[in-house]
Design a protein around this motif. Structure first.
Motif, PDB file in Angstrom:
ATOM      1  N   TRP A 175      34.496  33.070  39.401  1.00  0.00           N
ATOM      2  CA  TRP A 175      35.108  32.603  40.644  1.00  0.00           C
ATOM      3  C   TRP A 175      33.954  32.121  41.510  1.00  0.00           C
ATOM      4  CZ3 TRP A 175      39.609  35.423  43.598  1.00  0.00           C
ATOM      5  CH2 TRP A 175      40.157  34.540  44.543  1.00  0.00           C
ATOM      6  N   VAL A 176      33.893  30.816  41.695  1.00  0.00           N
ATOM      7  CA  VAL A 176      32.793  30.160  42.392  1.00  0.00           C
ATOM      8  C   VAL A 176      33.211  29.867  43.830  1.00  0.00           C
ATOM      9  CG1 VAL A 176      31.231  28.179  42.372  1.00  0.00           C
ATOM     10  CG2 VAL A 176      32.114  29.104  40.207  1.00  0.00           C
TER      11      VAL A 176
ATOM     12  N   LEU B 216      38.589  29.427  32.475  1.00  0.00           N
ATOM     13  CA  LEU B 216      38.360  30.724  33.113  1.00  0.00           C
ATOM     14  C   LEU B 216      37.592  30.602  34.422  1.00  0.00           C
ATOM     15  CD1 LEU B 216      37.335  32.767  29.930  1.00  0.00           C
ATOM     16  CD2 LEU B 216      39.599  32.600  30.987  1.00  0.00           C
ATOM     17  N   MET B 217      37.350  29.370  34.888  1.00  0.00           N
ATOM     18  CA  MET B 217      36.542  29.177  36.086  1.00  0.00           C
ATOM     19  C   MET B 217      37.416  28.802  37.280  1.00  0.00           C
ATOM     20  SD  MET B 217      32.993  27.058  36.617  1.00  0.00           S
ATOM     21  CE  MET B 217      32.080  28.268  35.683  1.00  0.00           C
ATOM     22  N   LYS B 218      37.420  29.685  38.275  1.00  0.00           N
ATOM     23  CA  LYS B 218      38.108  29.426  39.540  1.00  0.00           C
ATOM     24  C   LYS B 218      37.096  28.877  40.539  1.00  0.00           C
ATOM     25  CE  LYS B 218      40.504  33.020  41.015  1.00  0.00           C
ATOM     26  NZ  LYS B 218      41.915  32.625  41.262  1.00  0.00           N
TER      27      LYS B 218
ATOM     28  N   HIS C 299      38.443  41.077  45.142  1.00  0.00           N
ATOM     29  CA  HIS C 299      38.273  42.406  44.552  1.00  0.00           C
ATOM     30  C   HIS C 299      39.344  42.670  43.491  1.00  0.00           C
ATOM     31  CE1 HIS C 299      35.226  44.200  47.404  1.00  0.00           C
ATOM     32  NE2 HIS C 299      35.536  43.056  47.987  1.00  0.00           N
ATOM     33  N   GLU C 300      40.577  42.294  43.787  1.00  0.00           N
ATOM     34  CA  GLU C 300      41.660  42.509  42.827  1.00  0.00           C
ATOM     35  C   GLU C 300      41.412  41.717  41.550  1.00  0.00           C
ATOM     36  OE1 GLU C 300      45.062  41.375  45.082  1.00  0.00           O
ATOM     37  OE2 GLU C 300      45.284  43.342  46.042  1.00  0.00           O
ATOM     38  N   TRP C 301      41.006  40.456  41.701  1.00  0.00           N
ATOM     39  CA  TRP C 301      40.740  39.616  40.536  1.00  0.00           C
ATOM     40  C   TRP C 301      39.569  40.158  39.727  1.00  0.00           C
ATOM     41  CZ3 TRP C 301      36.245  36.899  39.369  1.00  0.00           C
ATOM     42  CH2 TRP C 301      36.324  36.034  38.265  1.00  0.00           C
TER      43      TRP C 301
ATOM     44  N   GLN D   1      39.085  41.992  35.411  1.00  0.00           N
ATOM     45  CA  GLN D   1      38.386  41.347  34.298  1.00  0.00           C
ATOM     46  C   GLN D   1      37.714  42.404  33.415  1.00  0.00           C
ATOM     47  OE1 GLN D   1      39.174  38.130  34.230  1.00  0.00           O
ATOM     48  NE2 GLN D   1      40.134  38.582  36.208  1.00  0.00           N
ATOM     49  N   LYS D   2      37.862  42.216  32.116  1.00  0.00           N
ATOM     50  CA  LYS D   2      37.328  43.196  31.161  1.00  0.00           C
ATOM     51  C   LYS D   2      36.969  42.485  29.862  1.00  0.00           C
ATOM     52  CE  LYS D   2      38.365  47.777  29.266  1.00  0.00           C
ATOM     53  NZ  LYS D   2      39.322  48.897  29.280  1.00  0.00           N
TER      54      LYS D   2
END
Length: 316
Positions: A249-250, A278-280, A302-304, A308-309
């Motif tokens: 996430w940029v 996969l790039m926001k 924070h939720e996003w 991620q795992k």
């Protein structure tokens, strides 16, 4: 496969093994003898095993077992060490609920935050914060500022407990690359060896020089991080094919007068052109270079991030 990735794969494999600890077929070091048995006790020297066929118990030196069995035991010892790492491990004195200074085995200054009240038998994410060029040096203090502390707030820790690592780059002329990057990854690997850190949830983030570092380290170690959050930085468009494997996430302000917003736009476009999904990307209208105070408090970030795992390599 480099040493960090070997530790990552073995750690996830043996964490699963320890949780189940089923009856096991044990093999002698020469491969001539095999039997089904339950592991009763183990140390770095020997094991005690109850054989299923007659329930007799045997003590065997580790060197009498196959390499696979020795690796299995070493994995259990590793997880046992991590289970107790908050109270008696080599980093226990640095897990206090405050930022605590340290110097890695490779000579990298850092500050570590962890909650000593966590359940050591569980595994928790770690957020690695890379500062900007102005915080480089040797005081092991400047890198803290206000940005990393949002991750350690009482509310965030109650909702999403994690460790926080804030290393300090020794020189802005070097940046987060070459030996500095290698030293950082070696230190992360050592932390995961001795603390209850979830190796499938290593999160990398940074601002300005740290934003550039987030891109470059993720490209150099593409199988390590579960997600990356670079702020007001940029990446080498030639690494797009590698970077597309990792969730990003940029963030960048469209009025940034220090790092042109085009730097983020270019790498985001390159990754998407390479087929990356996969790039926001979030461009902050009217925002300049100092956007950490706008970005890091965001609940949606924070939720996003904590969703991620990395997949378990032992399951492949």
């Amino acid at each position: 496969m480099n040493s960090f990735l070997r530790l990552l794969a073995l750690g996830l494999l043996f964490s699963s093994a320890q949780a189940a600890n089923p009856p096991r077929e044990w093999t002698s070091s020469d491969g001539k003898s095999k039997f089904l048995g339950d592991l009763i006790e183990f140390s770095d020297k020997e094991v005690k095993i109850r054989r299923r066929s007659d329930f007799n118990q045997y003590r065997l030196p580790l060197d009498r077992l196959s390499k696979e069995d020795r690796d299995y035991i070493r994995g259990l010892l590793r997880e046992k060490r991590r289970d107790t790492g908050l109270k008696e491990g080599v980093y226990a004195e640095k897990v206090t609920g405050q930022f605590v200074k340290g110097v890695s085995k490779q000579g990298l200054n850092y500050q570590l935050w962890g909650n000593p009240k966590l359940d050591g038998t569980k595994r928790y994410p770690i957020v690695i914060w890379l500062h900007g060029s102005g915080q480089s040096g040797t005081d092991n203090e400047s890198q803290i500022g206000g940005a990393p502390k949002v991750w350690t707030s009482e509310d965030n820790q109650a909702e999403r407990p994690c460790f926080l690592l804030a290393p300090q780059c020794p020189s802005a002329d070097i940046g987060w690359k070459n030996q500095v990057a290698d030293n950082l990854l070696a230190h992360i690997a050592d932390l995961t060896e001795h603390l209850p850190i979830d190796e499938s949830r290593l999160y990398l983030t940074g601002s300005s020089m740290g934003g550039f570092g987030t891109f470059s380290i993720a490209a150099k170690y593409p199988q390590v991080f579960a997600a990356c959050v670079p702020l007001c930085g940029g990446g080498d468009v030639k690494s797009a094919e590698i970077l597309k494997q990792t969730p990003f996430w940029v963030f960048h302000g469209d009025k940034d007068d220090m790092v042109p917003v085009e730097r983020s736009r270019a790498i985001v476009a390159a990754v998407k052109q390479a087929g990356g999904e996969l790039m926001k990307y979030t461009e902050l209208e009217g925002a300049g270079h100092g956007i950490t105070g706008l970005v890091y408090p965001r609940t949606d970030l924070h939720e996003w991030l904590f969703q991620q795992k990395k997949p378990n390599p032992a399951a492949k």
